[in-house]
Design an enzyme around this catalytic site. Structure first.
Site, PDB file in Angstrom:
ATOM      1  N   ILE A 174      30.293  28.436  74.850  1.00  0.00           N
ATOM      2  CA  ILE A 174      31.597  28.157  75.427  1.00  0.00           C
ATOM      3  C   ILE A 174      31.726  26.662  75.706  1.00  0.00           C
ATOM      4  CG2 ILE A 174      33.196  28.705  77.281  1.00  0.00           C
ATOM      5  CD1 ILE A 174      32.413  31.025  75.296  1.00  0.00           C
ATOM      6  N   ARG A 258      43.722  25.458  64.659  1.00  0.00           N
ATOM      7  CA  ARG A 258      42.732  25.372  63.576  1.00  0.00           C
ATOM      8  C   ARG A 258      42.996  24.194  62.653  1.00  0.00           C
ATOM      9  NH1 ARG A 258      41.806  30.811  61.887  1.00  0.00           N
ATOM     10  NH2 ARG A 258      40.015  30.810  63.284  1.00  0.00           N
ATOM     11  N   GLU A 379      35.232  27.569  65.496  1.00  0.00           N
ATOM     12  CA  GLU A 379      36.580  28.071  65.174  1.00  0.00           C
ATOM     13  C   GLU A 379      36.636  28.688  63.772  1.00  0.00           C
ATOM     14  OE1 GLU A 379      40.176  26.135  66.308  1.00  0.00           O
ATOM     15  OE2 GLU A 379      39.183  24.968  67.855  1.00  0.00           O
TER      16      GLU A 379
END
Length: 397
Positions: A174, A258, A379
């Site tokens: 994270i 993205r 991602e």
């Protein structure tokens, strides 16, 4: 190992592509605002030896300069959506100057993207201004040890209990973990099997039952952690969207940002090309310079062409979302895959061109080599992007 901003070198990345039809005068003005921020010392004087403190300081400066307005949604009713092209321009510029500055900027947007998309008016008002100002750092908590690309394998749970929810489980890898003030957390709420039974929630760092299990050290220092929820109770009004909509919210958030991962990769690649050009022109050898050698010229030409090709895909994805208001799942995947893989190749070639200096710790190209590696994974790894592109093609067929 500590991370430092890249040495000052000129005014930043090339802006020739701002003349492309994907951009309008507002984007060119925003690019000037970014350049003015850097030229006025916006990234200067921050001690990167303490990565956590550096990220906090960078977020505050970006917030004070109004630059986080471009990546953190407004809580005002009827406010326009985030402009992907502005986010891309910001990330490209910041990555060229300082990888940690790009990280600090991007996480404020990614960490609160779901709040802007699906939060209640009250939740938006409570969270977004503090993140946009840099007062709070934000985090996006989706990944787990056994649920990275395979989100359906998520084990972290959210159990409805009275007027709230109780969260149990762990999240790992994270970004901003351990230093964020607010976390967007995705947990299995059980409405249906697989991804249809996941909901999204906002968890604050001081919520009882929330803890940081481990800080994770990586090759290019960034704040990362494993976090844990143990009987962590949060009010029901901190759920984002409807029960079971968490996966859709996560994917919508990632679709917004993205393409900006591709833009960050472009920033790193452009910096590597600039460093390679300067080195080749100044390095004396064989009675001339390194730039006089045809092998060097061929490498530079390939590097520049790859960067432009990746930039076109990145601009297309952002423009399609902003202007055409169309889904960009395939286009963003193409951009992310191509830009990150191209940047890795460009930076590797720059390291090779520098010879022994290229692998010396602290050299700009050596640090770029470490910075770019993670972008090919987070991602959605390159392999996942290829699957996304193929699945979108099959849907159309």
């Amino acid at each position: 190992m500590t991370v430092q901003p890249f040495p000052d070198s000129g005014n930043g990345p090339s802006r020739d592509h701002l003349d492309w039809p994907f951009f309008d005068p507002g984007h060119r003005a925003f690019a000037e605002q970014l350049n003015g921020f850097v030229r006025s010392g916006g990234l200067a004087g921050i001690d990167h030896a303490d990565t956590d403190a550096a990220c906090a300081a960078l977020a505050r400066r970006l917030g004070e300069a109004g630059l986080l307005d471009s990546c953190v949604a407004s809580e005002a009713p009827g406010a326009p959506p985030i402009d992907s092209r502005r986010v891309c321009l910001a990330r490209e510029t910041l990555a060229w100057h300082d990888g940690l500055a790009d990280f600090a900027f991007a996480m404020q947007g990614l960490g609160t993207g779901a709040v802007g998309l699906a939060g209640s008016p009250a939740l938006k008002a409570a969270v977004l201004p503090k993140v946009r100002s840099g007062e709070w750092l934000a985090a996006f908590a989706l990944s787990e040890a056994d649920a990275g690309s395979d989100v359906a394998a998520m084990a972290c749970t959210a159990r409805a209990d009275g007027d709230g929810y109780v969260l149990d489980g762990e999240k790992t890898w994270i970004s901003n973990g351990g230093i964020a003030g607010v976390y967007t957390v995705f947990a299995r709420s059980g409405e249906a099997p697989g991804t249809r039974g996941i909901s999204a929630f906002v968890v604050l760092a001081d919520d009882p039952g929330f803890s940081v299990v481990e800080r994770i050290e990586v090759m290019a220092p960034h704040p990362l952690a494993t976090i844990r929820f143990e009987n962590c109770r949060i009010p029901a009004d901190r759920r984002l969207g409807l029960p079971g909509e968490g996966f859709k919210i996560a994917m919508r958030t990632l679709d917004v940002f993205r393409a900006s991962v591709a833009a960050a990769a472009l920033g790193f690649a452009r910096r590597a090309l600039d460093e390679a050009l300067a080195h080749a022109r100044g390095r004396r050898m064989f009675g001339g310079t390194l730039a006089d050698l045809q092998l060097t010229q061929a490498a530079l030409g390939t590097m520049a062409t790859g960067i432009d090709a990746a930039a076109l895909l990145t601009c297309r994805a952002a423009w399609r979302r902003d202007v055409q208001k169309l889904p960009t799942t395939r286009e963003a995947a193409m951009a992310k895959m191509t830009a990150t893989e191209t940047a890795q190749a460009v930076i590797d070639r720059a390291v090779q061109m520098f010879g022994g200096r290229g692998v010396r710790s602290g050299e700009t190209v050596e640090r770029l080599y470490r910075e770019i590696r993670a972008l090919r994974i987070y991602e959605g790894a390159t392999e996942v992007q290829t699957l996304i592109v193929a699945r979108e093609l099959l849907k159309e067929a």
